[in-house]
Design an enzyme around this catalytic site. Structure first.
Site, PDB file in Angstrom:
ATOM      1  N   LYS A  66     -87.472 112.448 -24.782  1.00 51.55           N
ATOM      2  CA  LYS A  66     -88.105 112.441 -23.458  1.00 51.55           C
ATOM      3  C   LYS A  66     -87.107 112.559 -22.304  1.00 51.55           C
ATOM      4  CE  LYS A  66     -92.497 110.210 -24.523  1.00 51.55           C
ATOM      5  NZ  LYS A  66     -93.426 109.138 -24.139  1.00 51.55           N
ATOM      6  N   ASP A 103     -97.621 109.925 -18.959  1.00 48.48           N
ATOM      7  CA  ASP A 103     -97.902 108.633 -19.604  1.00 48.48           C
ATOM      8  C   ASP A 103     -98.520 107.630 -18.618  1.00 48.48           C
ATOM      9  OD1 ASP A 103     -97.046 109.327 -22.164  1.00 48.48           O
ATOM     10  OD2 ASP A 103     -94.975 108.742 -21.762  1.00 48.48           O
TER      11      ASP A 103
END
Ligand code: ATR
Length: 273
Positions: A66, A103
């Site tokens: 990420k 997210d």
């Protein structure tokens, strides 16, 4: 032409994303594919460029890529920059790569869907945990206007790093003082791995939680964690963590395949099956 997307991780075989995007591809009759791609950290950057060259529309990225995904991108959304990590990449027709982090968006959309009366501005939030997932949760709670965010983590230093990064609304609370921090907290979030099958349990007492408080967990195996069970028994509203996974997938699907997908019980059932 078949539109191609997928998810890159290392390892990747346990990812639920192919089931979720596959369900939507079938439901909306999109001529598209969503594949698992396993790339080691050393192979990540070249692997992504290879997918760009092959005409893929984009990818999700998961652990451990990420941060690298954010570095690699030519353009980055504000929320991804603030979180310091990306989970969604868009491959543009000019060969450039855009990065986003959905997210926190998924976390908030899940609460809005699961607890329509939830008002983040009604009082302080208490966030347990200061790992990768916590960064997205903290960023998104601040963005929707929590007046104060109490942050507690077993390793205090990690909570202090987040507080330095996100500013004065974030107040670090000692891990052993977490029960006191429940008092007045209108939104209580577990972002630690405690409560997951095979892990230890979160010991927090919810006795002093105010009426109308909401408890949520990012752990979704089991769907109702012992923490959520206790919150429910205490009369709090609860929202389970599966919806965060489902909702974070919406912007990517929309960007790659051109259809805004809906999160509903059919999708939940498909992912749980
Ligand atoms: P993620 O990306 O899922 O957030 P992570 O970055 O590894 O994963 O973070 C895991 C979180 O769970 C951290 O807040 C971690 O606390 P530490 O920073 O002290 O490690 C927390 N956690 C994991 N196991 C724990 C335990 N047994 N007791 C308390 N906290 C725990």
């Amino acid at each position: 032409m078949t539109l191609k997307a997928g998810v890159i991780g290392y390892p990747i075989k346990h990812s639920k994303s192919p089931v979720l995007h596959g369900h939507w591809l079938r439901r909306y009759g999109v001529d598209g594919t969503y594949e698992r791609v396993e790339l080691s950290p050393e192979a990540f950057a070249d692997g992504v460029r290879d997918l760009v060259a092959k005409g893929w529309r984009g990818v999700n990225v998961t652990i451990p890529h990420k941060e690298a995904a954010l570095e690699l991108a030519d353009s980055v959304t504000d929320r991804a920059a603030l979180i310091g990590a990306a989970n969604t990449l868009y491959f543009h027709s000019d060969g450039t790569i855009g990065a986003d982090n959905t997210d926190g968006y998924g976390f908030i959309q899940n609460l809005r869907a699961g607890a329509p009366n939830w008002d983040p501005t009604a009082g302080p939030a208490l966030v347990l945990g200061a790992g990768g997932a916590s960064r997205a949760v903290v960023e998104s709670l601040l963005e929707v206007g929590v007046p104060e965010l109490r942050l507690t983590n077993r390793t205090k230093y990690r909570a202090e790093l987040l507080a330095d990064h996100f500013g004065a609304k974030v107040k670090v609370v000692e891990w052993h003082a977490q029960n006191d921090a429940v008092s007045g907290a209108m939104t209580i979030v577990n972002t630690t791995s405690l409560g997951m099958e095979g892990q230890g349990e979160l010991k927090i007492s919810l006795e002093s939680a105010p009426a109308g408080a909401l408890a949520t967990d990012i752990v979704y195996t089991p769907l109702i964690t012992p923490f959520l069970e206790r919150a429910q028994a205490r009369g709090l509203s609860i929202v389970d963590g599966l919806g965060m996974l489902l909702h974070q997938a919406v912007p990517g699907f929309e960007g790659w395949f051109g259809v805004t997908p809906v999160v509903d019980d059919d999708l939940r059932a498909a992912v749980l099956a």
